[in-house]
Design an enzyme around this catalytic site. Structure first.
Site, short mmCIF file in Angstrom:
data_model
loop_
_atom_site.label_atom_id
_atom_site.label_comp_id
_atom_site.label_asym_id
_atom_site.label_seq_id
_atom_site.Cartn_x
_atom_site.Cartn_y
_atom_site.Cartn_z
N GLU A 1 -5.66 1.22 -24.29
CA GLU A 1 -6.21 1.91 -23.11
C GLU A 1 -6.29 3.39 -23.50
O GLU A 1 -5.27 4.06 -23.59
CB GLU A 1 -5.33 1.71 -21.89
CG GLU A 1 -5.35 0.27 -21.41
CD GLU A 1 -4.56 0.04 -20.14
OE1 GLU A 1 -4.30 -1.12 -19.83
OE2 GLU A 1 -4.20 1.02 -19.48
N LYS B 1 8.22 2.77 -27.09
CA LYS B 1 8.29 4.14 -27.62
C LYS B 1 7.58 5.03 -26.60
O LYS B 1 6.35 5.11 -26.57
CB LYS B 1 7.59 4.20 -28.99
CG LYS B 1 8.12 5.24 -29.94
CD LYS B 1 8.04 6.67 -29.47
CE LYS B 1 6.65 7.25 -29.61
NZ LYS B 1 6.56 8.60 -28.97
N GLU C 1 -13.06 14.82 -23.79
CA GLU C 1 -12.04 14.65 -22.76
C GLU C 1 -11.16 15.89 -22.73
O GLU C 1 -10.50 16.21 -23.71
CB GLU C 1 -11.19 13.41 -23.06
CG GLU C 1 -10.19 13.13 -21.95
CD GLU C 1 -9.26 11.96 -22.28
OE1 GLU C 1 -8.69 11.93 -23.38
OE2 GLU C 1 -9.09 11.08 -21.40
N CYS D 1 -6.57 9.25 -17.04
CA CYS D 1 -7.61 8.64 -17.88
C CYS D 1 -8.86 8.31 -17.08
O CYS D 1 -9.97 8.36 -17.58
CB CYS D 1 -7.06 7.40 -18.56
SG CYS D 1 -6.44 6.19 -17.38
P1 NAD Z 1 -1.33 10.45 -27.51
O1 NAD Z 1 -2.27 9.48 -28.12
O2 NAD Z 1 -1.17 11.78 -28.13
O3 NAD Z 1 0.14 9.84 -27.44
C1 NAD Z 1 0.40 8.60 -26.80
C2 NAD Z 1 1.59 7.95 -27.46
O4 NAD Z 1 1.25 7.64 -28.81
C3 NAD Z 1 2.83 8.83 -27.52
O5 NAD Z 1 3.97 8.03 -27.26
C4 NAD Z 1 2.84 9.30 -28.95
O6 NAD Z 1 4.12 9.60 -29.43
C5 NAD Z 1 2.27 8.09 -29.67
N1 NAD Z 1 1.70 8.35 -30.99
C6 NAD Z 1 1.11 9.47 -31.44
N2 NAD Z 1 0.71 9.30 -32.72
C7 NAD Z 1 1.05 8.04 -33.09
C8 NAD Z 1 0.89 7.28 -34.27
N3 NAD Z 1 0.31 7.77 -35.37
N4 NAD Z 1 1.36 6.01 -34.28
C9 NAD Z 1 1.93 5.47 -33.18
N5 NAD Z 1 2.12 6.15 -32.03
C10 NAD Z 1 1.68 7.43 -31.99
O7 NAD Z 1 -1.77 10.56 -25.99
P2 NAD Z 1 -1.19 11.55 -24.88
O8 NAD Z 1 -1.67 12.92 -25.21
O9 NAD Z 1 0.27 11.28 -24.74
O10 NAD Z 1 -1.89 11.00 -23.56
C11 NAD Z 1 -3.14 11.41 -23.12
C12 NAD Z 1 -4.21 10.39 -23.51
O11 NAD Z 1 -3.89 9.13 -22.95
C13 NAD Z 1 -5.57 10.76 -22.96
O12 NAD Z 1 -6.54 10.57 -23.94
C14 NAD Z 1 -5.77 9.76 -21.83
O13 NAD Z 1 -7.10 9.49 -21.49
C15 NAD Z 1 -5.07 8.56 -22.37
N6 NAD Z 1 -4.73 7.64 -21.28
C16 NAD Z 1 -5.47 6.49 -21.14
C17 NAD Z 1 -5.21 5.61 -20.10
C18 NAD Z 1 -6.04 4.36 -19.92
O14 NAD Z 1 -5.63 3.49 -19.17
N7 NAD Z 1 -7.18 4.22 -20.57
C19 NAD Z 1 -4.18 5.89 -19.20
C20 NAD Z 1 -3.47 7.06 -19.35
C21 NAD Z 1 -3.75 7.93 -20.42
#
Ligand code: NAD
Length: 506
Positions: free
Chosen positions: A266, A191, A400, A300
Site C-alpha cells: 500500500e 517493524k 506526493e 495516503c
Molecule cells: P517509508 O517508505 O519511508 O517507510 C515505511 C516503513 O518502511 C518504515 O517502517 C521504514 O522503516 C521502512 N523501510 C524503509 N526503508 C526500508 C527498506 N529498505 N526495507 C524495508 N523497510 C524499509 O514511508 P513513510 O515515510 O514512513 O510513510 C509515508 C508513505 O506511506 C507515503 O508515501 C504514503 O502515501 C504511504 N502510505 C500509504 C498508505 C496506503 O494505504 N496506500 C497508507 C499510509 C501511508
C-alpha cells in the site's frame, strides 16, 4: 488549568513509562533491548524534544523474532478459528480500554491532532473485530465439479509474515495489517516506523495482556534500511505486508527476491478530486478541504489534486482557500486543533521545499505557503496551502507532498478531466463530485485507481477492497482480500470414476 494543560498533563502521565524505560523490542513474549545494545531517540514534533530512547534492532534481532514467529506458527495455525476469534475480540476490548492512552501517545509521537486520534483506538479495535469474525471461516474454500472429478479447495495460513508500517497513522495502520494476519493463522514480525514507535509498542503489549501466546506477534524497532531490510530478506518470513512510500516498495521487492517473498504493497498517492459544475459545491469544497487538511495532509488517500471545471474554478478555489485559511493550527492535544505539526523536521523541510517549487514553476500560492510562526515556530507546523494556476506537468501536480498542500487545476471537459486525473504515476484513490449519475458511472469506470468515492469525502466500509493501481500498490486489503494475501490456496482433485490412466512404457 486550561483543557490543553490538563491534556498535556494526562499525556505526560502516559509517556512517563516511555521516558523512564524507553521502548524495547518484544520478541517471543519478552521485552528485550536490541542485541547490540544500540538505541535511537524518538522526538516529538510538537517541540522537537526527546520523548524516549528506542531499541535499535538489526539483523540479529529480526532473526530472533523470525525464529520465534516460526516456532509459534504450528500451534497458532492449528488453533480452531473460533478460539482465534475470541482472542482477537479480547485484544479489541483491551484496545478500547486503553483508548485515551493510545490517543494521547499517538498525538505526541506523530503530531496528529487529538480531534482525529481520539478515534484511533476505536478504529483499531474495529479492525480487530472485523477480521476476528472471519477467522472461523478463513480456511474455507469452494468445490467445483467436472465429469469424473470433484475438486475441493481450502486455504491455510502462509506462515510467519513481516509487517512494515509507516508513521502517518501508525496505530490504525498496524491494526489494519496485523489483525487479518493473525485472524488467518499467520504469526507476525512487525517493524514499525522509526519516527513513530510508541503506539506499536502499546499495541503488542495489549495483545499479550489479552492472552496472545508468546511468539505469535513480535515487534522489532529499528531503521528501515537495517531492520526492515533484514525482515524482508529473512528466509523464514514468507510474505511482507508493507505500507509506505513507492520507492521503499521497490527496495522491498528487490530485497525479497532471493527468498521469493510474496508482497502486498500500500504505497503513495496523488489523488484527484474532480469537481464538475453541477455538483453540490459547498459539500464538495468541505470534502476536498477535509481530505487534504485533516491528518496534517499526511494521508495516503489525501485529495491532493483538485481538478475543477473551468466555469466554477475561480469561485470554487476561492471557497477552498477561505476554508483552508480558517483552519486552526495548534498543539495536537488541543481539542480545537485541526492541523498539528508534521512528523519530523526533515519531512517538514520536504513539504516546505514545494513552496519554492510552486513559485519556480509559475503557480500561485493562493493561501498558506509557509511555516507557521509565533508560538508554533519551534515545531513542524506548515500552514494549509493551496496552489492555483497550476498545470498537470508541474512537480506540484505529480509528486506526493504528504503535507497540507493542495494543487488546483482547471479542466474544460469530461475527457480533459479524465486525462488529467489519470496522468500521474499513482493510482490509489479518486474523488468525484457531480449530480449526473450517468457521468459518475462513466467517469469512475474510466479512472485508473483502486478506489473511487462519488460525492463523498472517504466513506469507509471494511469489507470493501482497499488498495491502489500503478505505483500506488500491489494487492488489496479489506474483506476477504486480506485473507487471500496471508493464505495459500490448495486444490484437491478427487477422481470419481475409474477413468483411463495413460499407460507409458507398457
Ligand atoms: P517509508 O517508505 O519511508 O517507510 C515505511 C516503513 O518502511 C518504515 O517502517 C521504514 O522503516 C521502512 N523501510 C524503509 N526503508 C526500508 C527498506 N529498505 N526495507 C524495508 N523497510 C524499509 O514511508 P513513510 O515515510 O514512513 O510513510 C509515508 C508513505 O506511506 C507515503 O508515501 C504514503 O502515501 C504511504 N502510505 C500509504 C498508505 C496506503 O494505504 N496506500 C497508507 C499510509 C501511508
Amino acid at each position: 488549568m486550561s483543557a490543553l494543560d490538563d491534556n498535556i498533563q494526562k499525556a505526560e502521565a502516559h509517556l512517563a513509562r516511555f521516558r523512564a524505560e524507553g521502548v524495547q523490542n518484544l520478541i517471543n513474549g519478552e521485552s528485550v533491548p536490541a542485541q547490540s545494545g544500540d538505541t535511537f531517540e524518538s522526538i516529538t514534533p510538537v517541540d522537537l524534544s526527546t520523548l524516549c530512547s528506542v531499541a535499535k534492532g538489526g539483523a540479529a534481532d529480526i532473526d530472533a523474532a523470525a525464529q520465534a514467529a516460526h516456532a509459534a506458527f504450528p500451534a497458532w495455525r492449528d488453533m480452531p478459528g473460533k478460539d482465534r476469534r475470541a482472542l482477537l475480540h479480547g485484544i479489541a476490548d483491551a484496545i478500547v480500554a486503553r483508548a485515551e492512552e493510545i490517543a494521547f501517545t499517538e498525538c505526541m509521537d506523530t503530531g496528529q491532532s487529538l480531534r482525529f486520534m481520539s478515534k484511533a483506538a476505536l478504529r483499531g479495535a474495529a479492525n480487530f473485530r472485523f477480521f476476528a469474525d472471519q477467522a472461523p471461516a478463513a480456511r474455507d474454500g469452494n468445490s467445483s465439479y467436472a465429469p469424473g472429478q470433484i475438486n475441493v479447495s481450502s486455504r491455510s495460513p502462509i506462515g510467519p509474515v513481516g509487517v512494515i508500517t509507516p508513521w502517518n497513522t501508525p496505530f490504525m495502520l498496524s491494526t489494519w495489517k496485523i489483525a487479518p494476519a493473525l485472524a488467518s493463522g499467520c504469526t507476525v514480525v512487525h517493524k514499525p516506523a522509526e519516527l513513530s514507535p510508541l503506539s506499536a509498542r502499546l499495541l503488542v503489549e495489549i495483545a499479550h495482556e489479552a492472552g496472545l501466546p508468546a511468539g505469535v506477534w513480535n515487534t522489532v524497532n529499528g531503521i528501515g534500511e537495517d531492520a526492515g531490510k533484514a525482515l524482508s530478506e529473512h528466509p523464514l518470513i514468507k510474505a511482507i505486508a508493507f505500507v509506505g512510500e513507492s520507492n521503499t516498495g521497490s527496495h522491498i521487492m528487490r530485497q525479497g527476491a532471493d527468498t521469493l517473498k510474496r508482497v502486498h504493497f500500500e504505497l503513495g498517492g496523488k489523488n484527484p478530486v474532480v469537481v464538475f459544475a453541477d455538483a453540490d459545491l459547498e459539500r464538495a469544497a468541505d470534502a476536498a478541504v477535509f481530505m487534504i487538511y485533516s491528518l496534517n495532509g499526511e494521508r495516503c488517500t489525501s485529495s491532493s489534486r483538485l481538478l475543477v471545471e473551468r466555469s466554477i474554478h475561480d469561485a470554487f478555489c476561492a471557497l477552498v482557500a477561505k476554508k483552508a485559511a480558517n483552519i486552526t493550527l495548534g498543539h495536537p492535544l488541543d481539542t480545537d486543533t485541526t492541523i498539528g505539526p508534521l512528523i519530523h523536521p526533515v519531512h517538514e523541510e520536504k513539504v516546505l521545499s514545494y513552496m519554492q517549487v510552486a513559485r519556480d514553476e509559475g503557480a500561485t500560492i493562493a493561501t498558506g505557503g509557509e511555516k507557521a510562526g509565533g508560538a508554533l515556530a519551534n515545531g513542524c507546523w506548515v500552514k494549509p496551502t493551496l496552489f492555483t494556476n497550476a498545470n498537470n506537468r508541474m512537480r506540484i501536480a505529480q509528486e506526493e507532498i504528504f503535507g497540507p498542500v493542495l494543487t488546483a487545476i482547471a479542466f474544460d471537459s469530461e475527457d480533459d478531466a479524465l486525462a488529467l486525473a489519470n496522468d500521474v504515476q499513482y493510482g490509489l484513490a479518486g474523488y468525484l463530485w457531480t449530480a449526473d449519475s450517468n457521468r459518475a458511472m462513466r467517469f469512475s469506470d474510466r479512472m485508473d485507481v483502486g478506489m473511487v468515492w462519488v460525492n463523498s469525502e472517504n466513506l469507509r466500509h471494511l469489507p470493501t477492497p482497499f488498495g491502489g493501481t500503478k505505483n500506488s500498490g500491489i494487492g488489496r486489503d479489506g474483506g476477504d482480500w486480506s485473507f487471500d494475501f496471508y493464505m495459500e490456496t490448495k486444490n484437491v482433485c478427487f477422481a470419481t470414476d475409474a477413468h483411463r490412466v495413460p499407460k507409458l512404457g507398457g
